[in-house]
Every structure is written in structure tokens, then in C-alpha cells.
Design a protein around this motif. Structure first.
Motif, PDB file in Angstrom:
ATOM      1  N   ASP A  14     -20.684  18.725  93.028  1.00  0.00           N
ATOM      2  CA  ASP A  14     -19.365  18.277  93.487  1.00  0.00           C
ATOM      3  C   ASP A  14     -19.286  16.754  93.457  1.00  0.00           C
ATOM      4  O   ASP A  14     -18.297  16.162  93.014  1.00  0.00           O
ATOM      5  CB  ASP A  14     -19.117  18.799  94.908  1.00  0.00           C
ATOM      6  CG  ASP A  14     -17.665  18.650  95.346  1.00  0.00           C
ATOM      7  OD1 ASP A  14     -16.825  18.258  94.519  1.00  0.00           O
ATOM      8  OD2 ASP A  14     -17.377  18.928  96.515  1.00  0.00           O
ATOM      9  N   TRP A  24     -11.256  16.212  89.936  1.00  0.00           N
ATOM     10  CA  TRP A  24     -11.792  17.085  88.895  1.00  0.00           C
ATOM     11  C   TRP A  24     -11.348  18.530  89.049  1.00  0.00           C
ATOM     12  O   TRP A  24     -11.146  19.235  88.055  1.00  0.00           O
ATOM     13  CB  TRP A  24     -13.313  16.970  88.835  1.00  0.00           C
ATOM     14  CG  TRP A  24     -14.060  17.558  89.993  1.00  0.00           C
ATOM     15  CD1 TRP A  24     -14.440  16.916  91.136  1.00  0.00           C
ATOM     16  CD2 TRP A  24     -14.532  18.902  90.122  1.00  0.00           C
ATOM     17  NE1 TRP A  24     -15.116  17.766  91.966  1.00  0.00           N
ATOM     18  CE2 TRP A  24     -15.190  18.990  91.374  1.00  0.00           C
ATOM     19  CE3 TRP A  24     -14.474  20.026  89.302  1.00  0.00           C
ATOM     20  CZ2 TRP A  24     -15.764  20.174  91.822  1.00  0.00           C
ATOM     21  CZ3 TRP A  24     -15.055  21.209  89.745  1.00  0.00           C
ATOM     22  CH2 TRP A  24     -15.689  21.272  90.992  1.00  0.00           C
ATOM     23  N   ARG A  25     -11.177  19.006  90.283  1.00  0.00           N
ATOM     24  CA  ARG A  25     -10.729  20.392  90.470  1.00  0.00           C
ATOM     25  C   ARG A  25      -9.326  20.588  89.915  1.00  0.00           C
ATOM     26  O   ARG A  25      -9.013  21.605  89.294  1.00  0.00           O
ATOM     27  CB  ARG A  25     -10.778  20.770  91.945  1.00  0.00           C
ATOM     28  CG  ARG A  25     -12.157  21.111  92.478  1.00  0.00           C
ATOM     29  CD  ARG A  25     -12.075  21.591  93.936  1.00  0.00           C
ATOM     30  NE  ARG A  25     -13.353  22.044  94.436  1.00  0.00           N
ATOM     31  CZ  ARG A  25     -14.295  21.240  94.913  1.00  0.00           C
ATOM     32  NH1 ARG A  25     -14.092  19.923  94.921  1.00  0.00           N
ATOM     33  NH2 ARG A  25     -15.438  21.718  95.363  1.00  0.00           N
ATOM     34  N   GLN A  28      -8.785  21.196  85.970  1.00  0.00           N
ATOM     35  CA  GLN A  28      -9.085  22.489  85.341  1.00  0.00           C
ATOM     36  C   GLN A  28      -9.799  22.311  83.989  1.00  0.00           C
ATOM     37  O   GLN A  28      -9.409  22.863  82.960  1.00  0.00           O
ATOM     38  CB  GLN A  28      -7.799  23.300  85.140  1.00  0.00           C
ATOM     39  CG  GLN A  28      -7.111  23.716  86.421  1.00  0.00           C
ATOM     40  CD  GLN A  28      -7.913  24.732  87.225  1.00  0.00           C
ATOM     41  OE1 GLN A  28      -8.419  25.705  86.665  1.00  0.00           O
ATOM     42  NE2 GLN A  28      -8.014  24.520  88.527  1.00  0.00           N
ATOM     43  N   SER A  74     -20.029  24.058  88.442  1.00  0.00           N
ATOM     44  CA  SER A  74     -18.682  23.483  88.447  1.00  0.00           C
ATOM     45  C   SER A  74     -17.628  24.581  88.433  1.00  0.00           C
ATOM     46  O   SER A  74     -16.616  24.497  89.152  1.00  0.00           O
ATOM     47  CB  SER A  74     -18.504  22.563  87.235  1.00  0.00           C
ATOM     48  OG  SER A  74     -19.397  21.476  87.295  1.00  0.00           O
ATOM     49  N   GLN A  78     -14.827  25.647  91.638  1.00  0.00           N
ATOM     50  CA  GLN A  78     -13.365  25.712  91.519  1.00  0.00           C
ATOM     51  C   GLN A  78     -12.776  26.659  92.564  1.00  0.00           C
ATOM     52  O   GLN A  78     -11.592  26.606  92.851  1.00  0.00           O
ATOM     53  CB  GLN A  78     -12.966  26.205  90.119  1.00  0.00           C
ATOM     54  CG  GLN A  78     -13.273  25.264  88.984  1.00  0.00           C
ATOM     55  CD  GLN A  78     -12.273  24.124  88.841  1.00  0.00           C
ATOM     56  OE1 GLN A  78     -12.459  23.220  88.054  1.00  0.00           O
ATOM     57  NE2 GLN A  78     -11.204  24.155  89.611  1.00  0.00           N
TER      58      GLN A  78
END
Length: 208
Positions: A14, A24-25, A28, A74, A78
Motif C-alpha cells: 500500500d 492509486w486505488r 484502477q 495490489s 483494491q
């Protein structure tokens, strides 16, 4: 221990993702595509050509699995915070018995599942680990090392091209491997110790 190490890896992933992109989340990113490409590189290191003699380069195979693990974490992140994700991942890892078969066929099944679902096939990854005798403790040690190196590179100009990868004739990952062997990977602050050791050597060699 396994649960704690999994939480540490998720937290580290993270953090490094946030260094690259603070949102970053929300972006996508196609992590599944990165897994697909890494899987092809892994197969090259394992060997698949029937017209020439090939032997698996097991250290490289394990390194590629660690790279895949980065992208898999990663994808898992999400769906929630590290602590909650760790519980779900741990439960799945505990319920996946390894099966007999050919590593290359298992890798193809893992890649196919990843592309079809655009998610991390955790059971398939556990099978690949079993196939090459990569236990969780070794996965953790290798992952933390690569994560620390990635973070160190970002902190020292990797993005703008000013980072120096070769330190007095040796690549940074060689220095990393040497330093990691001198530390206790079971220590709670293993990643911090490794980062500081890497930084001290980088500065002492006056390559920055």
C-alpha cells in the motif's frame, strides 16, 4: 507469524503504491496485465522449449513469483484495508492443498484465471509456490527485500532518472541480497533495518 507477515507485506505494498501514485486505488491500474507479463517472463526462466536443452533457473523463477506477488497484493488491496484483506487471504491460503502436475501447466492455468477474472488467483499462486518449494517465510524475506529496494529507488530519483543503479561495479540488488542475509527477517522492524542498511551503503559509496 504468517498473519503478521502478510499484514506487513500488504501495508508495505500500500505504501509503495502510494509513493508512485497517491490515488492509486482510484486509478484502477491493470494489475492483472502486469501479472500476465511477469508470468511469461517466469516461464522463460523455468524453460519451455522442447527443441533445446533447458534447466529451470530457480532463483530467477522465485524472483518472478515475488514480482507477481507484488501485483497480486495490489489487486487484493483494491477491496479493502490491509488488516481485513489479510484475514481473507490467509483463510484462502490455508485451504489450498497443492496438487500434482506440471509447473508450466499450473502457471498457464494461473495466468488464464487471472486474465479471465482480472483478479488475483491466490489458490493458483499457492500452487506455484508449492511447485518450486517457495515457502511463506522465504516469500516474505524476498518480498520485503524487493519492496525496500523499490521504495529506496523511488526515494532516490528513480522516477526522474537520477538514481544510480550500479554501485562501484555491482548492481543495487546484489548489495540488497548481501545486506538482507546479515539481518533477521523475523524482526518486527526488518524492512526498516534493511532500508537503513541500504541507505548507509549507498551514501558510503558516494553514488548518490
Amino acid at each position: 507469524m504468517m498473519k503478521q507477515q502478510l499484514q506487513v507485506m500488504l501495508q508495505l505494498q500500500d505504501e509503495i503504491n502510494s509513493v508512485v501514485n497517491s490515488d492509486w486505488r482510484g486509478q484502477q491500474f491493470p494489475w492483472y496485465r502486469a501479472i500476465w507479463v511477469e508470468s511469461a517472463e517466469l516461464l522463460d526462466h523455468y524453460g519451455w522449449k522442447w527443441w533445446k536443452k533447458q534447466s529451470p533457473e530457480m532463483d530467477q523463477v522465485k524472483l518472478e513469483l515475488v514480482d507477481i506477488w507484488h501485483f497480486g497484493l495490489s489487486l487484493e488491496l483494491q477491496h479493502g484495508a490491509p488488516a481485513a484483506v489479510a484475514e481473507r487471504m490467509l483463510a484462502e491460503l490455508d485451504t489450498v492443498p497443492p496438487a500434482a502436475g506440471d509447473f508450466r501447466e499450473h502457471l498457464e492455468a494461473f495466468t488464464l484465471n487471472t486474465l479471465a477474472s482480472r483478479s488475483f488467483d491466490l489458490g493458483g499462486f499457492a500452487q506455484l509456490m508449492a511447485d518450486v518449494e517457495l515457502n511463506f517465510a522465504e516469500l516474505y524475506q524476498r518480498y520485503v527485500g524487493k519492496n525496500v529496494l523499490n521504495r529506496f529507488r523511488q526515494d532516490n530519483g528513480y522516477k526522474d532518472g537520477s538514481y544510480v543503479k550500479n554501485w562501484q561495479g555491482r548492481e543495487d540488488n546484489e548489495h540488497l541480497a548481501e545486506l538482507s542475509r546479515a539481518l533477521d527477517s523475523a524482526a518486527a522492524d526488518y524492512s526498516e533495518q534493511l532500508y537503513l542498511a541500504l541507505e548507509a551503503r549507498y551514501r558510503s559509496m558516494a553514488v548518490a
